[in-house]
Design an enzyme around this catalytic site. Structure first.
Site, PDB file in Angstrom:
ATOM      1  CD  GLU A 172      -2.956  -0.834  -0.161  1.00  0.00           C
ATOM      2  OE1 GLU A 172      -2.982   0.272  -0.718  1.00  0.00           O
ATOM      3  OE2 GLU A 172      -3.608  -1.810  -0.580  1.00  0.00           O
ATOM      4  CE1 TYR A 231      -7.002   2.852  -0.812  1.00  0.00           C
ATOM      5  CE2 TYR A 231      -4.636   3.086  -0.496  1.00  0.00           C
ATOM      6  CZ  TYR A 231      -5.721   2.384  -0.988  1.00  0.00           C
ATOM      7  OH  TYR A 231      -5.528   1.196  -1.620  1.00  0.00           O
ATOM      8  CG  ASP A 274      -8.359   3.907  -4.907  1.00  0.00           C
ATOM      9  OD1 ASP A 274      -9.593   3.828  -5.057  1.00  0.00           O
ATOM     10  OD2 ASP A 274      -7.562   3.345  -5.664  1.00  0.00           O
ATOM     11  CB  CYS A 320     -14.361   2.788 -14.299  1.00  0.00           C
ATOM     12  SG  CYS A 320     -15.312   4.324 -14.263  1.00  0.00           S
ATOM     13  CB  CYS A 362     -18.280   2.152 -21.301  1.00  0.00           C
ATOM     14  SG  CYS A 362     -17.741   3.692 -20.505  1.00  0.00           S
ATOM     15  CB  CYS A 405     -18.654  -1.078 -17.366  1.00  0.00           C
ATOM     16  SG  CYS A 405     -19.024  -0.525 -15.687  1.00  0.00           S
ATOM     17  CB  CYS A 464     -22.749   4.099 -15.575  1.00  0.00           C
ATOM     18  SG  CYS A 464     -21.521   5.436 -15.506  1.00  0.00           S
TER      19      CYS A 464
END
Length: 291
Positions: free
Chosen positions: A37, A120, A138, A193, A200, A203, A209
């Site tokens: 991270e 985060y 994030d 995305c 798309c 997706c 959306c």
DNA sequence: GACACGTGGAT
DNA sequence: TATCCAAGTGT
């Protein structure tokens, strides 16, 4: 199982499309997750991968890193960028040994207290390493929510309170499902995305959306200024630190002077590196990575 | 809240 | 070539 309008579709998509990243392996330690991270802050996965493997091979536990010099962490960091993260990780190791018996703390508040661990990262470690229920917000998740929920192409530059509330409102109840949801939305933002040229057609929530339903309106907010790098103090700091990393030991001043012509800016950058603890001015006038 | 903080690949 | 962007944090 469908706890928000998207969870079933997104979780199913993740099941089929998640990347096989090593820090997601069932046997990845909390320390390995924390290291990933920190390294991933503002840094692409492909560049983190080799650095993460090398880091954990050398320092598989907080104790191992805490026993080494901070300068070794900076050297190992190599060209990952934002080298103070190496210092942060070393300080994390020290703090984990001193305050938590060498085990990465599980409480969000304890994680947040570690150097270089912000909102985060604390949520990510608590969620991904310990299966807790925390909103993950994030850059990927912010973009997905901006599009799917708010109907705009890009989120505001700085996270708004409303975004946090939205992310929390979408969190599934069961901690294990919530943790899975968090990483799944992040992955959706990273693979489908995306910031530019979103895919798309691939997706799983295309039909829900808000941005797509609005006809994919172009971004019309304030210009998102990109930072020029050439000629900045950041570039000079990078040059100076590269000299220190490449040398096996302390470096004389002329070697640093050779890294940048303009003296005023060079001295300012060097002073800043010293102030940040990334460079150690020795008594004999030489410079070294921090002990 | 704006700004500093590295680096390199993609477009 | 120039700009954008990448699992943010600290001041």
């Amino acid at each position: 199982m469908s706890e928000n309008p998207y969870s079933t579709a997104v979780l199913a998509w993740y099941e089929d499309n998640a990347r096989d990243l090593p820090w997601r392996a069932p046997d990845a330690s909390p320390w390995a997750v924390l290291v990933s991270e920190i390294m991933l802050q503002q840094t692409p996965v492909v560049r983190v991968l080799p650095a993460w493997h090398a880091w954990l091979a050398r320092w598989p536990t907080p104790d191992a890193l805490a026993a080494d010099a901070a300068g070794e962490a900076v050297r190992m960091w190599n060209r990952l960028g934002y080298p103070r993260r190496a210092l942060n990780l070393h300080a994390c190791a020290k703090a984990i040994v001193a305050r938590h018996g060498g085990a990465v703390p599980t409480a969000h508040a304890d994680l947040l207290a570690l150097p270089g661990v912000g909102t985060y990262t604390a949520a990510a470690v608590a969620s991904f390493a310990f299966g807790q229920r925390h909103a993950i917000l994030d850059t990927n998740v912010r973009r997905v929510l901006a599009r799917a929920e708010t109907g705009i192409e890009y989120p505001p530059k700085t996270p708004a309170k409303a975004e946090t509330r939205l992310a929390e409102s979408l969190l599934p109840e069961r901690p294990d499902v919530a943790a899975r949801w968090g990483v799944a939305v992040m992955e959706l933002g990273a693979l489908v995305c995306t910031a530019r040229s979103p895919k798309c057609a691939d997706c799983p929530i295309l039909d829900r959306c808000a941005w797509v339903l609005a006809g994919r309106p172009a971004y019309d907010g304030p210009p998102r200024r990109g930072q020029t790098y050439a000629g900045t103090d950041r570039q000079v700091r990078g040059r100076l630190l590269a000299v220190l990393r490449a040398a096996p030991g302390p470096v004389a001043k002329p070697a640093l002077d050779a890294a940048w012509d303009e003296a005023v800016q060079r001295e300012r950058a060097l002073d800043a590196l010293v102030a940040d603890g990334l460079v150690d001015p020795l008594d004999d006038g030489q410079y070294a990575l921090p002990g």
